[in-house]
Design a protein around this motif. Structure first.
Motif, PDB file in Angstrom:
ATOM      1  N   VAL A 239      -9.941  22.014  20.524  1.00 44.67           N
ATOM      2  CA  VAL A 239     -10.161  20.812  21.335  1.00 44.67           C
ATOM      3  C   VAL A 239      -8.811  20.128  21.520  1.00 44.67           C
ATOM      4  CG1 VAL A 239     -11.260  18.546  21.453  1.00 44.67           C
ATOM      5  CG2 VAL A 239     -12.504  20.484  20.466  1.00 44.67           C
ATOM      6  N   MET A 240      -8.442  19.864  22.771  1.00 45.07           N
ATOM      7  CA  MET A 240      -7.194  19.155  23.049  1.00 45.07           C
ATOM      8  C   MET A 240      -7.502  17.899  23.852  1.00 45.07           C
ATOM      9  SD  MET A 240      -3.650  20.440  24.784  1.00 45.07           S
ATOM     10  CE  MET A 240      -2.291  19.296  24.975  1.00 45.07           C
ATOM     11  N   ILE A 241      -6.887  16.793  23.458  1.00 44.88           N
ATOM     12  CA  ILE A 241      -7.138  15.509  24.113  1.00 44.88           C
ATOM     13  C   ILE A 241      -5.807  14.877  24.509  1.00 44.88           C
ATOM     14  CG2 ILE A 241      -8.189  13.231  23.874  1.00 44.88           C
ATOM     15  CD1 ILE A 241      -9.850  14.457  21.542  1.00 44.88           C
ATOM     16  N   ASP A 242      -5.664  14.573  25.786  1.00 41.21           N
ATOM     17  CA  ASP A 242      -4.466  13.903  26.272  1.00 41.21           C
ATOM     18  C   ASP A 242      -4.721  12.397  26.337  1.00 41.21           C
ATOM     19  OD1 ASP A 242      -1.888  13.699  27.171  1.00 41.21           O
ATOM     20  OD2 ASP A 242      -2.336  14.271  29.244  1.00 41.21           O
ATOM     21  N   GLU A 243      -3.656  11.601  26.403  1.00 41.32           N
ATOM     22  CA  GLU A 243      -3.744  10.126  26.450  1.00 41.32           C
ATOM     23  C   GLU A 243      -4.677   9.618  25.339  1.00 41.32           C
ATOM     24  OE1 GLU A 243      -1.705   8.645  28.147  1.00 41.32           O
ATOM     25  OE2 GLU A 243      -1.253   9.755  29.986  1.00 41.32           O
ATOM     26  N   TYR A 244      -4.452  10.130  24.144  1.00 40.54           N
ATOM     27  CA  TYR A 244      -5.365   9.850  23.033  1.00 40.54           C
ATOM     28  C   TYR A 244      -5.426   8.365  22.676  1.00 40.54           C
ATOM     29  CZ  TYR A 244      -7.754  10.585  18.561  1.00 40.54           C
ATOM     30  OH  TYR A 244      -8.650  10.561  17.522  1.00 40.54           O
ATOM     31  N   GLN A 245      -4.356   7.622  22.982  1.00 44.53           N
ATOM     32  CA  GLN A 245      -4.355   6.190  22.650  1.00 44.53           C
ATOM     33  C   GLN A 245      -5.376   5.417  23.474  1.00 44.53           C
ATOM     34  OE1 GLN A 245      -1.855   7.639  24.361  1.00 44.53           O
ATOM     35  NE2 GLN A 245      -1.762   6.499  26.292  1.00 44.53           N
ATOM     36  N   ASP A 246      -5.863   6.015  24.550  1.00 43.33           N
ATOM     37  CA  ASP A 246      -6.811   5.321  25.430  1.00 43.33           C
ATOM     38  C   ASP A 246      -8.269   5.709  25.165  1.00 43.33           C
ATOM     39  OD1 ASP A 246      -4.770   3.965  26.709  1.00 43.33           O
ATOM     40  OD2 ASP A 246      -4.475   5.540  28.196  1.00 43.33           O
ATOM     41  N   THR A 247      -8.531   6.473  24.105  1.00 44.03           N
ATOM     42  CA  THR A 247      -9.910   6.878  23.810  1.00 44.03           C
ATOM     43  C   THR A 247     -10.659   5.746  23.115  1.00 44.03           C
ATOM     44  OG1 THR A 247      -9.171   7.891  21.730  1.00 44.03           O
ATOM     45  CG2 THR A 247      -9.408   9.341  23.643  1.00 44.03           C
ATOM     46  N   ASN A 248     -11.978   5.686  23.345  1.00 47.61           N
ATOM     47  CA  ASN A 248     -12.810   4.700  22.654  1.00 47.61           C
ATOM     48  C   ASN A 248     -13.530   5.373  21.482  1.00 47.61           C
ATOM     49  OD1 ASN A 248     -15.145   6.019  23.702  1.00 47.61           O
ATOM     50  ND2 ASN A 248     -15.053   4.771  25.562  1.00 47.61           N
ATOM     51  N   ARG A 249     -14.339   4.624  20.762  1.00 50.96           N
ATOM     52  CA  ARG A 249     -14.963   5.179  19.553  1.00 50.96           C
ATOM     53  C   ARG A 249     -15.992   6.238  19.881  1.00 50.96           C
ATOM     54  NH1 ARG A 249     -11.756   5.107  15.506  1.00 50.96           N
ATOM     55  NH2 ARG A 249     -13.358   5.190  13.906  1.00 50.96           N
ATOM     56  N   SER A 250     -16.677   6.114  21.011  1.00 51.66           N
ATOM     57  CA  SER A 250     -17.651   7.147  21.383  1.00 51.66           C
ATOM     58  C   SER A 250     -16.953   8.465  21.690  1.00 51.66           C
ATOM     59  CB  SER A 250     -18.470   6.689  22.592  1.00 51.66           C
ATOM     60  OG  SER A 250     -19.288   5.595  22.253  1.00 51.66           O
ATOM     61  N   GLN A 251     -15.811   8.388  22.360  1.00 56.65           N
ATOM     62  CA  GLN A 251     -15.048   9.607  22.631  1.00 56.65           C
ATOM     63  C   GLN A 251     -14.522  10.217  21.331  1.00 56.65           C
ATOM     64  OE1 GLN A 251     -12.493   7.536  25.373  1.00 56.65           O
ATOM     65  NE2 GLN A 251     -13.224   8.746  27.097  1.00 56.65           N
ATOM     66  N   TYR A 252     -14.141   9.339  20.407  1.00 55.53           N
ATOM     67  CA  TYR A 252     -13.700   9.813  19.094  1.00 55.53           C
ATOM     68  C   TYR A 252     -14.837  10.548  18.378  1.00 55.53           C
ATOM     69  CZ  TYR A 252     -12.412   9.546  14.147  1.00 55.53           C
ATOM     70  OH  TYR A 252     -12.165   9.857  12.838  1.00 55.53           O
ATOM     71  N   GLU A 253     -16.030   9.965  18.396  1.00 52.71           N
ATOM     72  CA  GLU A 253     -17.181  10.617  17.765  1.00 52.71           C
ATOM     73  C   GLU A 253     -17.481  11.957  18.419  1.00 52.71           C
ATOM     74  OE1 GLU A 253     -20.699   8.217  17.001  1.00 52.71           O
ATOM     75  OE2 GLU A 253     -19.458   6.428  17.235  1.00 52.71           O
ATOM     76  N   LEU A 254     -17.379  12.010  19.740  1.00 54.46           N
ATOM     77  CA  LEU A 254     -17.622  13.260  20.456  1.00 54.46           C
ATOM     78  C   LEU A 254     -16.643  14.337  19.987  1.00 54.46           C
ATOM     79  CD1 LEU A 254     -19.199  14.689  22.756  1.00 54.46           C
ATOM     80  CD2 LEU A 254     -17.395  13.922  24.310  1.00 54.46           C
TER      81      LEU A 254
END
Length: 252
Positions: free
Chosen positions: A100-115
């Motif tokens: 799993v790769m995530i770009d612009e990680y500083q802009d993620t919310n908690r739901s995206q983090y849980e996902l």
């Protein structure tokens, strides 16, 4: 938007006296990103406006359910709910997604983090790219803890600092670093560049948007008078700024 308008009518609310439809939609979206429900908003209500917003939210959710529909936020929230409560589905997606790769990680919310955690729980093969100093979307649910706590959440992670800048001069980097080092929540970094020092930075604090635009146009006119073969570009942050700049340039 149509559902919000319908909710306003059902509750006897007037957009001119209450809040704009899109503002209500934005508040509902923010509540969803914080995993808040209409009852949660009712409990937190401190005035008539927040009570009315909770009522709009309640009508909005009823209409979605009656239409068997999801809005954009629900696509994320329901995916998280499904993966959390359905072991077979979660395991299937963990097998399917080896990385799993995530770009612009500083802009993620908690739901995206849980996902992300649910999709990677069996392998922990996660790569994120982000910069806590560029976190500017807290107003729409971005949670800086996601990036600040990454090494704690993934203790075996390898951290690679991308500190070389290829785009800016030394003067720009030094000024930017001097400003951002005042942030309280940050990991810290030492940006550097092989570029030259470059021109000094000029700062002008306009009284308002019109004053700022006139200063820009006046500065450009003086520069082009002295350097008629030069080309000049104006960089601005938001679309709403362009009109004042265009009007000032026409005037000049």
């Amino acid at each position: 938007l149509a559902i919000v308008k319908s909710a306003y009518r059902a509750l006897g609310l007037d957009e001119k006296e209450f809040m704009q439809y899109r503002a209500a939609l934005s508040r509902i979206s923010n509540a969803k990103n914080l995993k808040q429900t209409p009852p949660d908003l009712y409990k937190q209500a401190v005035n008539k406006e927040t009570e009315a917003l909770a009522a709009v939210f309640e009508e909005y959710e009823k209409a979605l359910r009656n239409a068997n529909a999801l809005d954009f936020d629900d696509l994320l929230l329901e995916a998280v709910r499904l993966l959390r409560h359905d072991d077979a589905t979660r395991q299937s997606w963990n097998r399917r997604l080896s990385y799993v790769m995530i770009d612009e990680y500083q802009d993620t919310n908690r739901s995206q983090y849980e996902l992300m955690r649910l999709l990677s729980e069996s392998h922990n093969n996660v790569c994120v790219v982000g910069d806590e100093d560029q976190s500017i979307y807290s107003w729409r649910g971005a949670d800086i803890r996601n990036i600040l706590d990454f090494e704690r959440d993934f203790p075996n992670a390898r951290v690679i600092r991308l500190e070389q800048n290829y785009r800016s001069t030394k003067n720009i980097l030094a000024a930017a670093s001097a400003v951002v080092e005042n942030n309280k929540q940050r990991k810290g970094k030492k940006l550097w560049t092989e570029a030259n020092a470059g021109d000094s930075i000029g700062v002008y604090a306009g009284f308002d948007a019109e004053n700022e635009a006139l200063f820009v146009a006046d500065t450009i006119e003086k520069h082009l008078t002295a350097n008629p073969d030069d080309h000049v570009a104006i960089l601005y942050r938001t679309n709403s700024q362009s009109r004042q700049l265009e009007e000032a340039l026409r005037r000049y």
